[in-house]
Each structure stands twice: as C-alpha cells, then as structure tokens.
Enzyme design. Sequence first.
Site: not given
Length: 275
Positions: A207, A55, A202
Amino acid sequence: MTSDTFRIGKAIEVRRLGFGAMKLPTDAGSRESSIAVARRAVELGVTLIDTAYLYGWGANEELLVEALHPFPKDVLVTTKVGVVPPDPPRDATLCGRPEVLRDQVERALRRLRVERLDLLQLHRVDPEVPLADQVGTLRDLRDEGKIGHIGLSEVTVAELDEAREIVAIASVQNRYNLLDREHEAVLDACTAAGIAFLPWRPVLPATTAGEVAAVAAELGATPAQVALAWLLGRSPVVLPIPGTASIVHLEENVAAAGLRLADRHRARLDALRAE
C-alpha cells in the site's frame, strides 16, 4: 472466471478472502471491540479465520471462542502450533519436539472447545528436530481424529516436498504480497498441487507503492483493496488473511473480493518489486 471459494484439502470449502485474527487485542479494555470485529467478519461472509497459539499464548484463540463459539458450521478457525513462550533469558522460540506439538494440540482443542482441529498448521519448522518427526507427529494426531487437515508455514519447496512424502499437506502459510514475492516458487508449487496458499502480511508494504495508489485511484478503490485483488487474481489457491482491529478496515478488506483488475492494471502491478 476465478472462483471466490476454495476447498482446502479438497474438502473444506471457504471463501477465499479470509481474516487474520492476530491483530485483535485481547486486553480487557479492547476486548469488546475485538469481539465485535470478529463477529462482523462472520456477518460479512468470511469463513476462514486464522489464529495461533503464539498470538497471546492462547489468548487470541480464547477471544475467538468468546466471540463466535459455537463456531458456525461453514466457518473454519485454523490455528498453529510449534512455538513455545519466553523463558528468560530465552525469547519465544521454535519447538517442534513431538511431545510439545502433541501437548499444544491437546491444549488448542480445549481452548477452542472442539473435538477436532479441522486445519492445524505447523507455525515454523524447527531446525533442531527432523522434519519427519514434526510432520509425523501431526500425521499421528490426524490418524487419532484430533486433526482434520495439516498445513505448514514459512517453508521452502524442498521442505514442502519432504513433508508431502509423509502426509498430505492441505495448506501453506508463507509471507507473500505484491512487493514481497520471495516465496514465488512455493506458491507455484502449491498451485500445481492444489494446496491452499495463505499469504500472511498480504497488504503491507504494497500500500506504500505509488503505482498501487495510482491504480486504486483509477478504480475508485483503496490501495489495500488493490493489493488484495492482485493476490486473489495471482492464483486460484491463494487465500489472503488480512488482519485488522478496525471494523471499517475489515469492511474495506472484505469488499476487495469484488474488485476485478483489468489486464492493463495487473500488468502494471506485476511489474512492481520491493526496492
């Protein structure tokens, strides 16, 4: 009733709903906002924060140091090694050679300003290097006191079993969510062994499902909160690490720890699968 905490490696107690720092921008224009999000996560009681060398090639780790160091005693910052930066024309690639893993661990210790990485995860298994050499190197670093507990990421049940013959494995970080259950068998293996399972990604794409939105509407919650609550109820070893660069979304995510799904809601969600 399912506990809100879990002991990683039977030693490090964390709240089960963690925070993934990957989405925090590290550029000068966004840095102040990212630091505020990291600090707010700790204020809200988050005690598990996930980062990695990948990252930003250490920039994400350095951001967390600026935001939180010295790290509170109850906060676990876990990082990952085993990927090397692009070297044109080669893209970033896996590298589990012992000397590379050892060097990356040493650099992570310096960047995070700690004497020991309490949980260090192998970001990916390098198919070009024997797993025994990769895990064995981390075991040696643990024996030297530079790593507390060892984890793996994106592994199969067979790889997990092989690694556990070499050293104790405290965590597994595989992609898993309500609609993406490819690693169901790995989660089940972790549940049986008491190994922490940190599902990455996750929330999405859960959604986007109409049934998730419907359940959320019935509960007065957001679809993301429903997706996280489903994960928390899936197994006591599941430690979701949703990431965001928004304090509003962070607060919504953390609130999901208090959302309880009724059996009828869970049954509807259990029946879902990605198209």
